[in-house]
Design a protein around this motif. Structure first.
Motif, PDB file in Angstrom:
ATOM      1  N   ILE A  92       0.862  -1.175   0.000  1.00 29.15           N
ATOM      2  CA  ILE A  92       0.000   0.000   0.000  1.00 29.15           C
ATOM      3  C   ILE A  92       0.897   1.223   0.000  1.00 29.15           C
ATOM      4  O   ILE A  92       1.879   1.288   0.755  1.00 29.15           O
ATOM      5  CB  ILE A  92      -0.885   0.022   1.263  1.00 29.15           C
ATOM      6  CG1 ILE A  92      -1.781  -1.200   1.294  1.00 29.15           C
ATOM      7  CG2 ILE A  92      -1.700   1.297   1.344  1.00 29.15           C
ATOM      8  CD1 ILE A  92      -2.450  -1.405   2.618  1.00 29.15           C
ATOM      9  N   VAL A  93       0.566   2.197  -0.838  1.00 30.83           N
ATOM     10  CA  VAL A  93       1.314   3.455  -0.883  1.00 30.83           C
ATOM     11  C   VAL A  93       0.393   4.550  -0.363  1.00 30.83           C
ATOM     12  O   VAL A  93      -0.739   4.690  -0.821  1.00 30.83           O
ATOM     13  CB  VAL A  93       1.784   3.777  -2.320  1.00 30.83           C
ATOM     14  CG1 VAL A  93       2.602   5.054  -2.335  1.00 30.83           C
ATOM     15  CG2 VAL A  93       2.583   2.619  -2.905  1.00 30.83           C
ATOM     16  N   ILE A  96       3.887   0.537   2.608  1.00 24.29           N
ATOM     17  CA  ILE A  96       3.668  -0.425   3.686  1.00 24.29           C
ATOM     18  C   ILE A  96       3.322  -1.772   3.067  1.00 24.29           C
ATOM     19  O   ILE A  96       2.401  -1.866   2.253  1.00 24.29           O
ATOM     20  CB  ILE A  96       2.527   0.045   4.616  1.00 24.29           C
ATOM     21  CG1 ILE A  96       2.889   1.385   5.254  1.00 24.29           C
ATOM     22  CG2 ILE A  96       2.222  -1.014   5.673  1.00 24.29           C
ATOM     23  CD1 ILE A  96       1.749   2.052   5.983  1.00 24.29           C
ATOM     24  N   GLU A  97       4.065  -2.802   3.453  1.00 26.27           N
ATOM     25  CA  GLU A  97       3.794  -4.166   2.989  1.00 26.27           C
ATOM     26  C   GLU A  97       2.834  -4.847   3.960  1.00 26.27           C
ATOM     27  O   GLU A  97       3.077  -4.864   5.175  1.00 26.27           O
ATOM     28  CB  GLU A  97       5.086  -4.969   2.908  1.00 26.27           C
ATOM     29  CG  GLU A  97       4.859  -6.416   2.511  1.00 26.27           C
ATOM     30  CD  GLU A  97       6.104  -7.274   2.633  1.00 26.27           C
ATOM     31  OE1 GLU A  97       6.068  -8.403   2.130  1.00 26.27           O
ATOM     32  OE2 GLU A  97       7.100  -6.831   3.244  1.00 26.27           O
ATOM     33  N   ILE A  98       1.758  -5.407   3.432  1.00 29.44           N
ATOM     34  CA  ILE A  98       0.811  -6.159   4.253  1.00 29.44           C
ATOM     35  C   ILE A  98       1.493  -7.454   4.691  1.00 29.44           C
ATOM     36  O   ILE A  98       2.034  -8.194   3.874  1.00 29.44           O
ATOM     37  CB  ILE A  98      -0.472  -6.496   3.456  1.00 29.44           C
ATOM     38  CG1 ILE A  98      -1.160  -5.228   2.957  1.00 29.44           C
ATOM     39  CG2 ILE A  98      -1.419  -7.352   4.293  1.00 29.44           C
ATOM     40  CD1 ILE A  98      -1.607  -4.287   4.022  1.00 29.44           C
ATOM     41  N   THR A  99       1.446  -7.733   6.000  1.00 27.44           N
ATOM     42  CA  THR A  99       2.050  -8.963   6.510  1.00 27.44           C
ATOM     43  C   THR A  99       1.009  -9.992   6.947  1.00 27.44           C
ATOM     44  O   THR A  99       1.275 -11.189   6.905  1.00 27.44           O
ATOM     45  CB  THR A  99       2.985  -8.670   7.703  1.00 27.44           C
ATOM     46  OG1 THR A  99       2.254  -7.971   8.713  1.00 27.44           O
ATOM     47  CG2 THR A  99       4.195  -7.845   7.261  1.00 27.44           C
ATOM     48  N   MET A 100      -0.173  -9.504   7.410  1.00 30.79           N
ATOM     49  CA  MET A 100      -1.200 -10.438   7.872  1.00 30.79           C
ATOM     50  C   MET A 100      -2.495  -9.696   8.190  1.00 30.79           C
ATOM     51  O   MET A 100      -2.526  -8.469   8.244  1.00 30.79           O
ATOM     52  CB  MET A 100      -0.726 -11.183   9.121  1.00 30.79           C
ATOM     53  CG  MET A 100      -0.552 -10.286  10.336  1.00 30.79           C
ATOM     54  SD  MET A 100       0.025 -11.148  11.806  1.00 30.79           S
ATOM     55  CE  MET A 100       1.776 -11.023  11.570  1.00 30.79           C
ATOM     56  N   GLU A 101      -3.530 -10.479   8.417  1.00 30.17           N
ATOM     57  CA  GLU A 101      -4.801  -9.938   8.883  1.00 30.17           C
ATOM     58  C   GLU A 101      -4.648  -9.473  10.333  1.00 30.17           C
ATOM     59  O   GLU A 101      -3.911 -10.073  11.108  1.00 30.17           O
ATOM     60  CB  GLU A 101      -5.873 -11.030   8.804  1.00 30.17           C
ATOM     61  CG  GLU A 101      -7.223 -10.617   9.300  1.00 30.17           C
ATOM     62  CD  GLU A 101      -8.275 -11.712   9.174  1.00 30.17           C
ATOM     63  OE1 GLU A 101      -9.440 -11.422   9.457  1.00 30.17           O
ATOM     64  OE2 GLU A 101      -7.929 -12.850   8.798  1.00 30.17           O
TER      65      GLU A 101
END
Length: 144
Positions: free
Chosen positions: A85-86, A93-98
């Motif tokens: 996400i920018v 930001i990199e999504i790592t998990m819920e």
């Protein structure tokens, strides 16, 4: 919780003022960036959970009651680790998990934990890839 018009988001410290995002030294002596450095929630998902609890429009709880760092509106956050996400011109930001809702949600409103559980309504967690100063109203987009 405090709403801010703008805030610095960095790979070294996460969201400025939130101790959970700070990079710490691991047991092996190496510095580790937390997988839960930044939490984001969609305003639409928050409202859907409150609607499921039959909370009237005039009694809606503010999004920060969820205890998320950031709230986005008008964009469906990715439901998979690895998506980026920018926010604004350069914060990535990199999504790592819920972000699974915890029992504290039921302390706010009975049933809220279960209402946030389906379809990642509780939001996403991520790690900062690129630092940036972000502000309310910044463009938010999915990079990959």
């Amino acid at each position: 919780m405090e709403e801010l018009p703008s805030v610095a988001v960095t790979a070294a410290a996460g969201v400025q003022g939130d101790f959970r995002g700070v990079v710490r030294q691991g047991p092996d002596g190496r510095k580790r960036q937390p997988r839960r450095q930044v939490s984001l929630i969609e305003l639409e998902s928050w409202h859907a959970a409150l609607h499921d609890l039959h909370i009237s429009e005039d009694a809606l709880l503010p999004w920060h009651a969820r205890r998320a760092n950031l709230c986005v509106s008008g964009l469906r956050l990715p439901r998979e680790a690895g998506a980026v996400i920018v926010i604004g011109p350069n914060c990535r930001i990199e999504i790592t998990m819920e972000c699974d809702p915890c029992s504290r949600m039921d302390e706010i409103k009975p049933g809220l934990m279960a209402a946030l559980a389906p379809d990642w309504r509780g939001g996403v967690l991520g790690r900062v890839l690129d630092d940036g100063e972000i502000a309310v109203g910044n463009e938010v987009r999915i990079e990959q």
